[in-house]
Design an enzyme around this catalytic site. Structure first.
Site, PDB file in Angstrom:
ATOM      1  N   ALA A  60     -35.897  18.671 -38.884  1.00  0.00           N
ATOM      2  CA  ALA A  60     -35.437  19.695 -37.934  1.00  0.00           C
ATOM      3  C   ALA A  60     -35.829  21.121 -38.284  1.00  0.00           C
ATOM      4  CB  ALA A  60     -33.908  19.620 -37.854  1.00  0.00           C
ATOM      5  N   ALA A  69     -34.673  12.309 -46.179  1.00  0.00           N
ATOM      6  CA  ALA A  69     -34.203  11.492 -45.047  1.00  0.00           C
ATOM      7  C   ALA A  69     -34.561  10.022 -45.211  1.00  0.00           C
ATOM      8  CB  ALA A  69     -34.801  12.023 -43.746  1.00  0.00           C
ATOM      9  N   LEU A  85     -40.379  13.535 -38.582  1.00  0.00           N
ATOM     10  CA  LEU A  85     -40.751  13.749 -39.980  1.00  0.00           C
ATOM     11  C   LEU A  85     -42.272  13.798 -40.127  1.00  0.00           C
ATOM     12  CD1 LEU A  85     -38.460  11.324 -42.034  1.00  0.00           C
ATOM     13  CD2 LEU A  85     -38.124  13.745 -41.541  1.00  0.00           C
ATOM     14  N   ALA A  86     -42.741  14.677 -40.993  1.00  0.00           N
ATOM     15  CA  ALA A  86     -44.138  14.632 -41.441  1.00  0.00           C
ATOM     16  C   ALA A  86     -44.072  14.824 -42.943  1.00  0.00           C
ATOM     17  CB  ALA A  86     -44.961  15.737 -40.795  1.00  0.00           C
ATOM     18  N   TYR A 114     -49.936  11.756 -31.834  1.00  0.00           N
ATOM     19  CA  TYR A 114     -51.094  12.519 -31.390  1.00  0.00           C
ATOM     20  C   TYR A 114     -52.244  11.555 -31.138  1.00  0.00           C
ATOM     21  CZ  TYR A 114     -54.801  15.934 -31.176  1.00  0.00           C
ATOM     22  OH  TYR A 114     -55.864  16.672 -30.740  1.00  0.00           O
ATOM     23  N   TYR A 128     -58.305  10.828 -37.213  1.00  0.00           N
ATOM     24  CA  TYR A 128     -56.930  10.770 -36.725  1.00  0.00           C
ATOM     25  C   TYR A 128     -56.619   9.424 -36.063  1.00  0.00           C
ATOM     26  CZ  TYR A 128     -52.326  12.415 -35.811  1.00  0.00           C
ATOM     27  OH  TYR A 128     -50.956  12.524 -35.852  1.00  0.00           O
ATOM     28  N   LYS A 132     -49.372   5.701 -36.768  1.00  0.00           N
ATOM     29  CA  LYS A 132     -48.809   6.007 -35.441  1.00  0.00           C
ATOM     30  C   LYS A 132     -48.717   4.737 -34.579  1.00  0.00           C
ATOM     31  CE  LYS A 132     -48.085  10.428 -35.965  1.00  0.00           C
ATOM     32  NZ  LYS A 132     -46.702  10.915 -36.121  1.00  0.00           N
ATOM     33  N   LEU A 178     -51.396  21.298 -32.669  1.00  0.00           N
ATOM     34  CA  LEU A 178     -50.923  22.663 -32.904  1.00  0.00           C
ATOM     35  C   LEU A 178     -50.919  22.980 -34.384  1.00  0.00           C
ATOM     36  CD1 LEU A 178     -47.858  22.915 -30.541  1.00  0.00           C
ATOM     37  CD2 LEU A 178     -50.003  24.148 -30.375  1.00  0.00           C
ATOM     38  N   THR A 212     -49.339  23.539 -37.518  1.00  0.00           N
ATOM     39  CA  THR A 212     -48.069  23.373 -38.237  1.00  0.00           C
ATOM     40  C   THR A 212     -48.442  23.130 -39.701  1.00  0.00           C
ATOM     41  OG1 THR A 212     -47.976  20.956 -38.050  1.00  0.00           O
ATOM     42  CG2 THR A 212     -46.954  22.202 -36.255  1.00  0.00           C
TER      43      THR A 212
HETATM   44  P1  NAI Z   1     -43.896  19.864 -39.882  1.00  0.00           P
HETATM   45  O1  NAI Z   1     -44.551  19.773 -41.217  1.00  0.00           O
HETATM   46  O2  NAI Z   1     -43.843  21.184 -39.208  1.00  0.00           O
HETATM   47  O3  NAI Z   1     -42.380  19.323 -39.962  1.00  0.00           O
HETATM   48  C1  NAI Z   1     -42.005  18.245 -40.743  1.00  0.00           C
HETATM   49  C2  NAI Z   1     -40.489  18.171 -40.864  1.00  0.00           C
HETATM   50  O4  NAI Z   1     -40.161  17.000 -41.643  1.00  0.00           O
HETATM   51  C3  NAI Z   1     -39.836  19.359 -41.584  1.00  0.00           C
HETATM   52  O5  NAI Z   1     -38.585  19.641 -40.996  1.00  0.00           O
HETATM   53  C4  NAI Z   1     -39.613  18.806 -43.009  1.00  0.00           C
HETATM   54  O6  NAI Z   1     -38.548  19.445 -43.726  1.00  0.00           O
HETATM   55  C5  NAI Z   1     -39.254  17.384 -42.662  1.00  0.00           C
HETATM   56  N1  NAI Z   1     -39.412  16.443 -43.781  1.00  0.00           N
HETATM   57  C6  NAI Z   1     -40.549  16.082 -44.440  1.00  0.00           C
HETATM   58  N2  NAI Z   1     -40.272  15.147 -45.378  1.00  0.00           N
HETATM   59  C7  NAI Z   1     -38.942  14.902 -45.290  1.00  0.00           C
HETATM   60  C8  NAI Z   1     -38.047  14.023 -45.987  1.00  0.00           C
HETATM   61  N3  NAI Z   1     -38.455  13.201 -46.932  1.00  0.00           N
HETATM   62  N4  NAI Z   1     -36.735  14.078 -45.648  1.00  0.00           N
HETATM   63  C9  NAI Z   1     -36.266  14.929 -44.678  1.00  0.00           C
HETATM   64  N5  NAI Z   1     -37.075  15.739 -43.976  1.00  0.00           N
HETATM   65  C10 NAI Z   1     -38.385  15.731 -44.292  1.00  0.00           C
HETATM   66  O7  NAI Z   1     -44.616  18.771 -38.971  1.00  0.00           O
HETATM   67  P2  NAI Z   1     -44.974  18.646 -37.419  1.00  0.00           P
HETATM   68  O8  NAI Z   1     -46.389  18.970 -37.224  1.00  0.00           O
HETATM   69  O9  NAI Z   1     -43.938  19.279 -36.576  1.00  0.00           O
HETATM   70  O10 NAI Z   1     -44.878  17.057 -37.247  1.00  0.00           O
HETATM   71  C11 NAI Z   1     -43.740  16.388 -36.741  1.00  0.00           C
HETATM   72  C12 NAI Z   1     -44.203  15.151 -35.999  1.00  0.00           C
HETATM   73  O11 NAI Z   1     -45.029  15.548 -34.890  1.00  0.00           O
HETATM   74  C13 NAI Z   1     -45.061  14.223 -36.868  1.00  0.00           C
HETATM   75  O12 NAI Z   1     -44.771  12.882 -36.527  1.00  0.00           O
HETATM   76  C14 NAI Z   1     -46.480  14.568 -36.424  1.00  0.00           C
HETATM   77  O13 NAI Z   1     -47.387  13.532 -36.639  1.00  0.00           O
HETATM   78  C15 NAI Z   1     -46.242  14.815 -34.940  1.00  0.00           C
HETATM   79  N6  NAI Z   1     -47.290  15.565 -34.235  1.00  0.00           N
HETATM   80  C16 NAI Z   1     -47.806  16.737 -34.739  1.00  0.00           C
HETATM   81  C17 NAI Z   1     -48.841  17.387 -34.083  1.00  0.00           C
HETATM   82  C18 NAI Z   1     -49.440  18.660 -34.616  1.00  0.00           C
HETATM   83  O14 NAI Z   1     -50.518  19.036 -34.149  1.00  0.00           O
HETATM   84  N7  NAI Z   1     -48.799  19.346 -35.518  1.00  0.00           N
HETATM   85  C19 NAI Z   1     -49.390  16.865 -32.809  1.00  0.00           C
HETATM   86  C20 NAI Z   1     -48.704  15.706 -32.312  1.00  0.00           C
HETATM   87  C21 NAI Z   1     -47.707  15.069 -33.022  1.00  0.00           C
END
Ligand code: NAI
Length: 395
Positions: free
Chosen positions: A49, A112, A139-140, A225, A235, A244, A274, A276
């Site tokens: 979150a 988590a 989560l990522a 994605y 990817y 995925k 995006l 991130t």
């Molecule tokens: P991000 O790196 O911004 O956020 C990841 C979140 O996961 C953070 O809140 C982090 O604290 C939390 N996290 C990581 N390991 C954890 C753990 N062990 N326990 C608890 N929390 C944990 O990543 P983003 O880019 O927002 O990715 C989120 C999802 O969206 C992923 O499934 C990603 O594949 C997907 N996604 C991302 C895209 C992009 O371009 N960034 C495009 C489409 C999908």
């Protein structure tokens, strides 16, 4: 202390507390500007979150439909004289703003994937919220310790089958070069699926169901994605893509579980590429994003995490009649990115890009400023020369 950005490769090792709060404030303003989301969620668990799509989902749920939110993330807290990771400050900023608006907001910082954090979350949800009607799984992570076996799996971003060579950009130095990535081993593939696949999402949903913490009709969503062919080897058809696919398998199982729970549903939303913290670590993708931003900004169709999530909630998940699914049951908010004219423009620019013309042909400047914003730098109205206390407890 005075906190400046310190970029090391694809991470920034500092974060600015006031800048992160201001960034969250911008997201809140965007959601408010779009008006209330009729029939939106009321009680929401967001796993992942604190940054990116998970934080944007949380902001949308809270400020779009007045939802109570319970957020789980894994961030490094601040210390005396040492800034926290940005998700720590984002979550503090979010929580203050939500509570000031009279909304319930609580946080749990920890792994988590572990049984312990799941048990703590279930306990808090049961005491504070009774039940949740939406679970966002965002989560990522680079690694996961399997709670049953204790084995630590590490994810890799590699092609599958054969080596892959393509252009990539060092976003810090602005150098375009060719990169060759060797294919993943069988072990690396299964490790990546163990980290970024759907097993943990299923564990969460089964635990919530067993504890009767899912409201009748509750929904769950996780993010994926697909992207254009130029990124497929790394990817869609690479290790992360196989993970995925496993997330989609889990979505089908969770969907069956939720359908029996008062007609709920679970699905994958395919989101836009995006900037991130997670995406900046993927080879090739930052160059694609820099080109994509240039094209979509010129067209006026560019969106960030918050625009994507506000649109997902307002026009898909909680739209009258529910989401419009694609042929395999996914929601697509990557629709504008994948428009043929956008992708044709990417394909035209891709072979032309060099170190010399990077700034002219791509939005590398926009990429960099978005990247720094993730860490709270470059926000309007923040005095970055001023002394600021980095050590802030969680709200
Ligand atoms: P991000 O790196 O911004 O956020 C990841 C979140 O996961 C953070 O809140 C982090 O604290 C939390 N996290 C990581 N390991 C954890 C753990 N062990 N326990 C608890 N929390 C944990 O990543 P983003 O880019 O927002 O990715 C989120 C999802 O969206 C992923 O499934 C990603 O594949 C997907 N996604 C991302 C895209 C992009 O371009 N960034 C495009 C489409 C999908």
């Amino acid at each position: 202390m005075i906190i400046k950005p310190k970029v090391r490769g694809f991470v920034c090792v500092t974060a600015h507390p006031a800048g992160c709060a201001a960034h969250v404030g911008e997201w809140i303003s965007h959601v408010k500007s779009k008006g209330p989301i009729a029939g939106g969620p009321r009680k929401v668990l967001v796993i992942g979150a604190s940054t990116g799509y998970g934080l944007a989902s949380r902001v949308t749920a809270a400020f779009g439909s007045g939802a109570a939110t319970f957020g789980i993330f894994y961030e490094r807290p601040s210390d005396e004289g040492r800034p926290a990771t940005p998700g720590w400050y984002n979550s503090i900023g979010f929580t203050h703003a939500a509570r000031a608006a009279g909304l319930y907001a609580k946080n749990l910082n920890g792994d988590a994937f572990s049984n312990d954090i799941k048990a703590q979350a279930l306990d808090a949800i049961s005491k504070d919220l009774g039940q949740v009607d939406l679970v966002v799984y965002s989560l990522a992570s680079p690694r996961r310790a399997n709670p049953k076996t204790g084995v630590v799996h590490k994810s890799v971003l590699k092609p599958v089958g054969s080596p892959y060579t393509n252009k990539t950009v060092d976003t810090d130095k602005g150098v375009v070069s060719l990169v060759t990535i060797d294919p993943a081993s069988e072990q690396e593939i299964s490790d990546t699926v163990a980290v970024m696949g759907g097993e943990d999402w299923e564990l969460w949903m089964n635990a919530l169901a067993e504890a009767r913490l899912l409201a009748p009709g509750a929904q769950s969503v996780a993010y994926s994605y697909i992207g254009p062919e130029v990124t497929w080897a790394i990817y869609k058809n690479g290790t992360i893509g196989l993970a995925k696919n496993d997330l989609e398998r889990a979505a089908r199982n969770i969907d069956s579980l939720l359908r029996l729970n008062g007609g709920g549903k679970a699905f994958i939303s395919v989101n836009k590429a995006l900037v991130t913290q997670a995406s900046s670590a993927i080879p090739v993708v930052p160059l694609y994003i820099s080109i994509l931003y240039k094209i979509m900004k010129a067209q006026g169709t560019h969106e960030g995490c918050i625009e994507q999530m506000q649109r997902l909630f307002a026009t898909q998940m909680y739209a009258p009649g529910g989401p419009a699914f694609d042929e395999v049951g996914r929601v697509r908010v990557d629709d504008l990115e994948m428009k043929p004219d956008v992708q044709a423009a990417v394909a035209r620019i891709w072979p032309e890009v060099t170190t010399e013309n990077l700034s002219a042909l791509t939005d590398i400047a926009g990429y960099r400023s978005e990247f720094l914003k993730l860490f709270g730098f470059g926000l309007e109205g923040i005095d970055y020369g001023a002394d600021i206390e980095p050590h802030i407890p969680m709200a």
